[in-house]
Enzyme design. Structure first.
Site, short mmCIF file in Angstrom:
data_model
loop_
_atom_site.label_atom_id
_atom_site.label_comp_id
_atom_site.label_asym_id
_atom_site.label_seq_id
_atom_site.Cartn_x
_atom_site.Cartn_y
_atom_site.Cartn_z
N HIS A 19 63.67 -19.39 90.72
CA HIS A 19 63.39 -19.77 92.11
C HIS A 19 62.47 -21.00 92.15
CE1 HIS A 19 63.91 -15.25 93.08
NE2 HIS A 19 65.00 -15.88 93.51
N LYS A 43 68.26 -3.72 100.09
CA LYS A 43 67.46 -3.35 98.92
C LYS A 43 66.12 -2.77 99.37
CE LYS A 43 69.28 -7.11 96.04
NZ LYS A 43 68.91 -8.31 95.28
N ARG A 92 73.62 -19.43 89.54
CA ARG A 92 73.44 -19.09 88.14
C ARG A 92 74.76 -18.98 87.40
NH1 ARG A 92 70.38 -13.67 89.27
NH2 ARG A 92 72.07 -13.76 90.77
N SER A 130 65.62 -11.30 90.15
CA SER A 130 64.51 -10.42 90.51
C SER A 130 64.81 -8.97 90.17
CB SER A 130 64.18 -10.56 92.00
OG SER A 130 63.72 -11.86 92.29
#
Length: 164
Positions: A19, A43, A92, A130
């Protein structure tokens, strides 16, 4: 000349080196970058919104054109409130691309004045998420190489509290 304002939205639970790399690179490309911290409704967050805001602000103080704000609701609505033209997203892998492409297309449908800008993750950050970091930290694994030093102690403290 129009000020180029970009928004980098995310839950950042916690902020990773990946990030931070995207934030630093975006800050060199745009006049102003707003890190828009949201709560991911899908989440269960490790950190509260206020904790994330404080941690991220501490990390980005060295970047004078970067600010951190809480966001709720649609990103495109927030962008209109702050007069931003660009959404920054990091990619990614191919799965990120497919997911982010669909979101970018929907955002463009909702707000034709918003442009998505994708930055590829550096190879050293391509495996970082994360969620994976929280899993490693839960089992007392070393996450130091993957998070800014300002975040590491707070992550370790939070995981110790959670494991008590």
């Amino acid at each position: 000349m129009t000020t180029r304002i970009a928004v980098f939205p995310g839950s950042f639970d916690p902020l990773t080196n990946g990030h931070l790399d995207i934030i630093e690179r975006a800050s060199a490309m745009f006049d102003q970058v707003i890190v828009a911290v949201a709560t991911n409704t899908g989440k269960k967050p490790l950190f509260t919104l206020d904790e994330k805001l404080t941690m991220i602000q501490g990390v980005v103080t060295k970047l004078p054109n970067v600010t951190v704000q809480a966001i709720s609701g649609l990103t495109v609505d927030f962008m209109h409130q702050v007069h931003a033209q660009f959404i920054i997203r990091g990619l990614r892998n191919a799965q990120d691309f497919e997911f982010e492409r669909d979101i970018a297309n929907m955002n463009h449908t909702l707000a034709t004045d918003v442009e998505s800008v994708f930055l590829l993750a550096r190879p050293e950050n391509a495996q970082i998420s994360s969620s994976i970091l929280k899993e490693i930290a839960h089992f007392d694994g070393d996450v130091a190489p993957f998070v800014p030093s300002e975040i590491l102690a707070q992550l370790q403290t939070k995981m110790a509290e959670k494991n008590e």
